[in-house]
Design a protein around this motif. Structure first.
Motif, PDB file in Angstrom:
ATOM      1  N   THR A  40      -9.887   9.622  -7.978  1.00  0.00           N
ATOM      2  CA  THR A  40      -9.083   9.007  -9.032  1.00  0.00           C
ATOM      3  C   THR A  40      -8.962   7.518  -8.721  1.00  0.00           C
ATOM      4  O   THR A  40      -8.462   7.149  -7.649  1.00  0.00           O
ATOM      5  N   PRO A  41      -9.436   6.643  -9.628  1.00  0.00           N
ATOM      6  CA  PRO A  41      -9.477   5.196  -9.345  1.00  0.00           C
ATOM      7  C   PRO A  41      -8.149   4.615  -8.867  1.00  0.00           C
ATOM      8  O   PRO A  41      -8.120   3.807  -7.937  1.00  0.00           O
ATOM      9  N   LYS A  42      -7.050   5.027  -9.475  1.00  0.00           N
ATOM     10  CA  LYS A  42      -5.734   4.496  -9.123  1.00  0.00           C
ATOM     11  C   LYS A  42      -5.421   4.713  -7.640  1.00  0.00           C
ATOM     12  O   LYS A  42      -4.912   3.827  -6.962  1.00  0.00           O
ATOM     13  N   TYR A  43      -5.752   5.884  -7.128  1.00  0.00           N
ATOM     14  CA  TYR A  43      -5.469   6.196  -5.732  1.00  0.00           C
ATOM     15  C   TYR A  43      -6.573   5.697  -4.806  1.00  0.00           C
ATOM     16  O   TYR A  43      -6.307   5.254  -3.695  1.00  0.00           O
ATOM     17  N   SER A  45      -8.400   3.085  -5.046  1.00  0.00           N
ATOM     18  CA  SER A  45      -8.294   1.648  -4.763  1.00  0.00           C
ATOM     19  C   SER A  45      -7.345   1.409  -3.586  1.00  0.00           C
ATOM     20  O   SER A  45      -7.558   0.508  -2.781  1.00  0.00           O
ATOM     21  N   ARG A  46      -6.315   2.236  -3.461  1.00  0.00           N
ATOM     22  CA  ARG A  46      -5.403   2.135  -2.308  1.00  0.00           C
ATOM     23  C   ARG A  46      -6.073   2.655  -1.042  1.00  0.00           C
ATOM     24  O   ARG A  46      -5.929   2.081   0.035  1.00  0.00           O
TER      25      ARG A  46
END
Length: 85
Positions: A40-43, A45-46
């Motif tokens: 999932t891109p949102k996670y 990236s972190r």
């Protein structure tokens, strides 16, 4: 000491396999490139912030990333896999 080369490895993320290329130069890890993932891109990236920690420590024995633990652990496992080649 590792030979200078680019090593490829895989690790398990939350949504599947994470693939990395690890560049070793002068016996040190100089670059980690993610070449495949389905996170999932949102996670993710972190989770990628773990790369800087690995480069700084020259080791995968670094803390995981809060809020993206499984993806970060997948990156660490992929780097370990690459370096075991």
């Amino acid at each position: 000491m590792l030979e200078d080369s680019i090593y490829t490895g895989t690790g398990q993320g939350r949504n599947g396999t994470i693939t990395v290329n690890v560049t070793v130069s002068s016996g040190k890890i100089t670059d980690i490139e993610i070449t495949g993932e389905n996170e999932t891109p949102k996670y993710f990236s972190r989770a990628k912030s773990v790369i800087n920690s690995i480069l700084s420590a020259q080791s995968t024995e670094v803390d995981a990333v809060t809020g993206a633990t499984i993806s970060a652990e997948g990156i660490k496992a992929a780097v370990e896999d690459a370096l075991e080649q």
